[in-house]
Write a protein that holds these residues in place. Sequence first.
Motif, PDB file in Angstrom:
ATOM      1  N   ALA A  51      40.763  48.807  92.051  1.00 27.68           N
ATOM      2  CA  ALA A  51      40.656  50.264  91.989  1.00 27.68           C
ATOM      3  C   ALA A  51      39.310  50.729  91.431  1.00 27.68           C
ATOM      4  N   LEU A  52      38.570  49.862  90.747  1.00 27.29           N
ATOM      5  CA  LEU A  52      37.312  50.268  90.117  1.00 27.29           C
ATOM      6  C   LEU A  52      36.322  50.932  91.079  1.00 27.29           C
ATOM      7  N   PRO A  53      36.085  50.425  92.271  1.00 32.17           N
ATOM      8  CA  PRO A  53      35.142  51.128  93.162  1.00 32.17           C
ATOM      9  C   PRO A  53      35.586  52.558  93.478  1.00 32.17           C
ATOM     10  N   PHE A  54      36.888  52.762  93.662  1.00 36.26           N
ATOM     11  CA  PHE A  54      37.390  54.096  93.983  1.00 36.26           C
ATOM     12  C   PHE A  54      37.272  55.027  92.780  1.00 36.26           C
ATOM     13  N   VAL A  55      37.534  54.504  91.592  1.00 34.41           N
ATOM     14  CA  VAL A  55      37.379  55.304  90.377  1.00 34.41           C
ATOM     15  C   VAL A  55      35.907  55.661  90.191  1.00 34.41           C
ATOM     16  N   GLY A  56      35.023  54.693  90.441  1.00 31.30           N
ATOM     17  CA  GLY A  56      33.589  54.947  90.321  1.00 31.30           C
ATOM     18  C   GLY A  56      33.127  56.045  91.268  1.00 31.30           C
ATOM     19  N   ILE A  57      33.606  55.997  92.502  1.00 31.47           N
ATOM     20  CA  ILE A  57      33.248  57.036  93.475  1.00 31.47           C
ATOM     21  C   ILE A  57      33.802  58.386  93.032  1.00 31.47           C
ATOM     22  N   GLY A  58      35.013  58.390  92.486  1.00 27.80           N
ATOM     23  CA  GLY A  58      35.600  59.637  91.988  1.00 27.80           C
ATOM     24  C   GLY A  58      34.779  60.230  90.857  1.00 27.80           C
ATOM     25  N   ILE A  59      34.323  59.389  89.939  1.00 26.87           N
ATOM     26  CA  ILE A  59      33.497  59.871  88.818  1.00 26.87           C
ATOM     27  C   ILE A  59      32.178  60.434  89.341  1.00 26.87           C
ATOM     28  N   PRO A 106      41.755  63.744  80.487  1.00 25.56           N
ATOM     29  CA  PRO A 106      43.176  63.401  80.313  1.00 25.56           C
ATOM     30  C   PRO A 106      43.846  62.995  81.629  1.00 25.56           C
ATOM     31  N   ALA A 107      43.497  63.673  82.711  1.00 19.24           N
ATOM     32  CA  ALA A 107      44.087  63.318  84.006  1.00 19.24           C
ATOM     33  C   ALA A 107      43.639  61.930  84.443  1.00 19.24           C
ATOM     34  N   LEU A 108      42.370  61.613  84.249  1.00 18.50           N
ATOM     35  CA  LEU A 108      41.857  60.293  84.587  1.00 18.50           C
ATOM     36  C   LEU A 108      42.526  59.224  83.732  1.00 18.50           C
ATOM     37  N   PHE A 109      42.654  59.479  82.447  1.00 19.69           N
ATOM     38  CA  PHE A 109      43.314  58.534  81.541  1.00 19.69           C
ATOM     39  C   PHE A 109      44.774  58.323  81.957  1.00 19.69           C
ATOM     40  N   PHE A 110      45.453  59.394  82.340  1.00 19.47           N
ATOM     41  CA  PHE A 110      46.848  59.295  82.767  1.00 19.47           C
ATOM     42  C   PHE A 110      46.974  58.433  84.022  1.00 19.47           C
ATOM     43  N   CYS A 111      46.094  58.652  85.008  1.00 24.92           N
ATOM     44  CA  CYS A 111      46.151  57.867  86.245  1.00 24.92           C
ATOM     45  C   CYS A 111      45.881  56.389  85.983  1.00 24.92           C
ATOM     46  N   LEU A 112      44.886  56.093  85.169  1.00 28.93           N
ATOM     47  CA  LEU A 112      44.595  54.701  84.843  1.00 28.93           C
ATOM     48  C   LEU A 112      45.745  54.061  84.073  1.00 28.93           C
ATOM     49  N   SER A 113      46.389  54.828  83.206  1.00 29.01           N
ATOM     50  CA  SER A 113      47.543  54.303  82.467  1.00 29.01           C
ATOM     51  C   SER A 113      48.683  53.962  83.416  1.00 29.01           C
ATOM     52  N   LEU A 114      48.924  54.805  84.408  1.00 32.98           N
ATOM     53  CA  LEU A 114      49.979  54.516  85.384  1.00 32.98           C
ATOM     54  C   LEU A 114      49.697  53.234  86.141  1.00 32.98           C
ATOM     55  N   ILE A 115      48.444  53.029  86.509  1.00 30.42           N
ATOM     56  CA  ILE A 115      48.082  51.834  87.258  1.00 30.42           C
ATOM     57  C   ILE A 115      48.257  50.579  86.400  1.00 30.42           C
ATOM     58  N   THR A 116      47.746  50.618  85.188  1.00 27.30           N
ATOM     59  CA  THR A 116      47.772  49.412  84.360  1.00 27.30           C
ATOM     60  C   THR A 116      49.124  49.141  83.735  1.00 27.30           C
ATOM     61  N   LEU A 117      49.910  50.157  83.452  1.00 29.73           N
ATOM     62  CA  LEU A 117      51.191  49.955  82.793  1.00 29.73           C
ATOM     63  C   LEU A 117      52.369  49.937  83.757  1.00 29.73           C
ATOM     64  N   ALA A 118      52.113  50.092  85.031  1.00 28.89           N
ATOM     65  CA  ALA A 118      53.199  50.095  86.017  1.00 28.89           C
ATOM     66  C   ALA A 118      53.854  48.720  86.059  1.00 28.89           C
ATOM     67  N   PRO A 119      55.151  48.683  86.278  1.00 31.34           N
ATOM     68  CA  PRO A 119      55.817  47.381  86.373  1.00 31.34           C
ATOM     69  C   PRO A 119      55.307  46.620  87.585  1.00 31.34           C
ATOM     70  N   ARG A 120      55.361  45.309  87.474  1.00 31.29           N
ATOM     71  CA  ARG A 120      54.885  44.477  88.565  1.00 31.29           C
ATOM     72  C   ARG A 120      55.763  44.699  89.788  1.00 31.29           C
ATOM     73  N   SER A 121      55.121  45.009  90.894  1.00 30.57           N
ATOM     74  CA  SER A 121      55.875  45.254  92.115  1.00 30.57           C
ATOM     75  C   SER A 121      55.791  44.026  93.010  1.00 30.57           C
ATOM     76  N   ILE A 122      56.761  43.929  93.892  1.00 33.77           N
ATOM     77  CA  ILE A 122      56.783  42.803  94.815  1.00 33.77           C
ATOM     78  C   ILE A 122      55.926  43.188  96.011  1.00 33.77           C
ATOM     79  N   ALA A 123      54.895  42.396  96.249  1.00 37.87           N
ATOM     80  CA  ALA A 123      53.985  42.679  97.349  1.00 37.87           C
ATOM     81  C   ALA A 123      54.532  42.082  98.638  1.00 37.87           C
ATOM     82  N   HIS A 124      54.033  42.573  99.715  1.00 38.18           N
ATOM     83  CA  HIS A 124      54.410  42.010 100.997  1.00 38.18           C
ATOM     84  C   HIS A 124      53.931  40.572 101.047  1.00 38.18           C
ATOM     85  N   GLU A 125      54.800  39.668 101.450  1.00 40.50           N
ATOM     86  CA  GLU A 125      54.472  38.255 101.419  1.00 40.50           C
ATOM     87  C   GLU A 125      53.834  37.761 102.702  1.00 40.50           C
TER      88      GLU A 125
END
Length: 190
Positions: free
Chosen positions: A163-171, A18-37
């Motif tokens: 984020a996939l490499p970091f998630v993979g290392i976490g798993i 559930p914690a992993l699912f919650f973190c991935l949901s935050l990443i994918t559903l987060a509003p688009r942020s303005i990146a440094h240009e």
Amino acid sequence: MDSTPNEDNRFAMNKWWPALFFCLSLITLAPRSIAHEGPPFPIIVDKEVGPYLVSVWTDPDIGIGTFFVVMEPKDESAIQDDIRSVQVGVVPASGRLDEKVYTAESQRTRNGARYMTEVEFDKGEMWKVRIILEGNGWGDELHSEVEATPDGSIGPIAVVIYALPFVGIGILWIRAIMRRRETVDEGEEE
């Protein structure tokens, strides 16, 4: 009913999902942020125009791009009051649109003069740039080209991909901890 070590490990592992699912949901559903240009970069450096050395810096983002015209006096006799107008004209190198000319606004500086304007780039391609400078008794045009680029913001899909490499290392780390606990528990039973 006493639980076995394997059942305890399965229970502990089920707590993480559930914690992993919650973190991935935050990443994918987060509003688009303005990146440094990124910082502006020079396209014209120290060209002599009238009593000034002129440099042009730009941040050519698709949508709204920014141009800075920096004018430094060649000698002490040049004063900012003799500058009548600074304009920036842009046109696609392909010729698909007519040139648009924007008037640059003066910005306060300690030495010399700086002018800034925002221009519209509707498509990522090469654009011809024309800087029109007019002063009391002098005037000139400077020419260059610049490529309009995306503004540096990345969408949610790119965040997930990066984020996939970091998630993979976490798993893998979680699996290693679980396996270590299994071997420790088996060693205690013997």
